[in-house]
Design a protein around this motif. Structure first.
Motif, short mmCIF file in Angstrom:
data_model
loop_
_atom_site.label_atom_id
_atom_site.label_comp_id
_atom_site.label_asym_id
_atom_site.label_seq_id
_atom_site.Cartn_x
_atom_site.Cartn_y
_atom_site.Cartn_z
N ASP A 1 -7.22 1.35 1.40
CA ASP A 1 -7.18 0.77 0.05
C ASP A 1 -8.01 -0.50 -0.02
OD1 ASP A 1 -5.57 2.74 -1.03
OD2 ASP A 1 -3.71 1.70 -0.53
N ASN B 1 -2.64 -5.88 0.34
CA ASN B 1 -2.94 -5.03 1.49
C ASN B 1 -3.05 -5.82 2.78
OD1 ASN B 1 -3.44 -2.06 0.62
ND2 ASN B 1 -4.45 -3.25 -0.97
N ARG C 1 0.07 1.09 7.34
CA ARG C 1 -0.95 0.10 7.69
C ARG C 1 -2.35 0.69 7.54
NH1 ARG C 1 0.85 -1.29 12.21
NH2 ARG C 1 -0.50 -0.29 13.73
N ALA D 1 -3.27 0.93 4.01
CA ALA D 1 -3.70 -0.39 3.51
C ALA D 1 -5.14 -0.67 3.90
CB ALA D 1 -2.77 -1.48 4.04
N MET E 1 0.46 -6.53 3.87
CA MET E 1 1.09 -5.36 4.50
C MET E 1 0.55 -5.14 5.91
SD MET E 1 3.29 -2.99 4.25
CE MET E 1 3.72 -3.03 2.50
#
Length: 509
Positions: free
Chosen positions: A385, A357, A379, A382, A360
């Motif tokens: 997460d 993440n 984004r 991410a 990313m």
């Protein structure tokens, strides 16, 4: 260099770890994870042995210096390798190669002599326990590590200077780092002489250090045979079991690499062996010395447990609240023998989650080609997460290490609020991404107008505001306890349980 009248290459080309291009990406992730484990493990061991007074003994003094060597050994090689993976090239500058080679020689040879000093320390502890503190004085301990450091620095400078003042015939190194033997094979003149000198030093270093280890353990074995008590033999053996494991793994790898027949040697085997003793062994050493080691576990509780209790106690005094001190969490598995493998699985998965993440997020921020609505939402997905996993699993892993399943009252409230915010925000971001795909397919000509920057921020901003409101609805004024987020995270995430806790919290407050 002009005075020496030498022609030197600007850059040197390193060999890839694997000749198969499709393996480069997975290998880069594997090396990154192993290097993170190595840094965390060895830094943790260094911090514990420095801060905890109960570990200020000769044995942990040597363990700390072994951690220095392991950390240095891995750091000299793998950050540069990971940078090369990221930029898609296998080159290193001439001067950087010289520095890397010199430091690698210092760290790897010093580790040999530190292991031999640790064997001598175990010999004194078992064969002369009454005189142990007199023999292994602070002065002698510093001498046992100081002399090898000076000797290894001399050897490293001698080999590096002789190598890099010679003429190079090639810029291709047959290894993934600047190994002294591999670099000596690139020389036009004096290459054989330098390689012979390297081999002589290597033979002396390995033989002398191994001889000290073997003699020490031979004396220990004789002392164990003379002990009449089985418990005494078991206790004496347990004091050197960790060191014996490290010695067998380290010297076994070296012998496998250098003592095999020439016809059986291959570049891939050499590289695999190098990875093992420069990265895998430095990662394993802190685990070997802490696994089932009550002194290290107790030190962890003393060093970090006091800070946790103090911060919690200060906050409770300021708030003057009558609340439960701790909440007890259920274990992930009811079978105790599964706790250790499950903890490793969760740790590996969490590291993958964080690295993936973060990667990313960085990519979609730095690359202008990814500054589009879909990657804007990716984004933010991410972010959610990463936050969702971080709200739960660091505390769970800490509980695994400390052997407990508790969480403070306020930490549970903080975790519950963050979990609700991240998980509900993710639902709305997925909805926004679905709307973005609808516009891209059904209205492609108007896509840039409809999915403007303002609308994208609105589509994520409103869910964030709504879910921030969830912070307050849980019934606990979480922001008053935000500093505890740094100390208390745990898997108190089941919705039904959290609803019950929020009801009790509301009544109390």
């Amino acid at each position: 260099m002009d005075r020496q009248n030498l022609t030197v290459p600007t850059d040197l080309i390193l060999s890839a770890v694997s000749s198969l291009p499709e393996l480069q990406l997975p290998l880069s992730w594997i090396f990154l994870i192993l290097y993170v484990f190595t840094v965390v493990g060895n830094l943790g061991m260094i911090i514990l042995t420095k801060l905890d007074a109960h570990l200020h003994t000769p044995m942990y003094f040597f363990i700390r210096h072994l951690a220095y060597m392991d950390l240095g050994d891995a750091t000299v090689i793998y950050p540069k390798m990971l940078v090369n993976f990221a930029v898609g090239q296998n080159s290193i500058s001439y001067h950087a190669c010289a520095i890397q080679m010199a430091l690698f020689v210092v760290f790897i040879v010093s580790e040999l002599f530190i292991l031999s000093a640790m064997a001598y320390d175990r010999y004194v502890a078992i064969c002369n326990p009454l005189l142990y503190n007199v023999i292994m004085s602070q002065t002698r301990c510093h001498v046992l590590v100081g002399i090898p450091y000076l000797y290894c620095t001399f050897v490293a400078l001698l080999i590096t200077i002789k190598t890099f003042i010679s003429t190079f015939c090639s810029s291709q190194i047959s290894h993934f780092y600047c190994d002294d033997v591999s670099v000596s094979l690139m020389l036009c003149s004096k290459g054989r002489d330098i390689a012979l000198m390297i081999n002589l030093f290597s033979a002396f270093n390995v033989t002398s250090s191994l001889l000290v280890v073997l003699l020490s353990y031979l004396m220990i074995l004789l002392a164990l045979c003379q002990m009449r008590s089985a418990d005494g033999r078991k206790k004496a053996f347990s004091t050197c079991a960790s060191h014996l494991t490290v010695v067998v793994v380290f010297f076994g790898t070296l012998f496998f690499m250098y003592v095999q027949p020439k016809s059986a040697q291959s570049s891939d085997i050499d590289k695999l062996s190098s990875v093992f003793y420069t990265l895998v062994i430095p990662m394993l050493n802190p685990l070997i010395y802490s696994f089932r080691n009550k002194e290290v576990k107790n030190a962890f509780h003393r060093v970090f447990g006091k800070k946790l209790k103090k911060s919690y106690g200060d906050l409770m005094d300021r708030q003057n609240l009558t609340v439960p001190t701790d909440l007890i969490l259920s274990a992930v598995s009811r079978q105790p023998e599964l706790q250790l493998p499950v903890s490793w699985i969760f740790l590996i998965l969490y590291v993958f989650t964080v690295v993936g993440n973060l990667g990313m997020i960085i990519l979609t921020k730095l690359d202008a080609h990814l500054h589009t609505p879909i990657y804007f939402f990716i984004r933010h997905l991410a972010y959610m997460d990463l936050g969702n996993a971080t709200a739960i699993y660091p505390k769970m892993l800490l509980n695994f290490v400390m052997g407990q399943n508790t969480i403070s009252y306020h930490a549970c409230a903080t975790q519950m609020a963050f979990f609700i915010m991240f998980i509900i925000s993710e639902l709305f971001i997925l909805l926004a991404m679905a709307y973005d795909r609808y516009v891209a397919i059904c209205n492609p000509l108007l896509y840039n107008i409809i999915m403007s920057r303002t609308r994208c921020h609105v589509l994520v901003g409103i869910p964030y505001l709504y879910n921030t409101f969830q912070f307050r609805v849980t019934g606990v004024k979480v922001w008053k306890f935000f500093p505890l987020l740094l100390y208390y995270w745990t898997p108190c995430k089941w919705v039904n349980e959290c609803l019950e806790i929020s009801k009790v919290s509301a009544e109390v407050l």
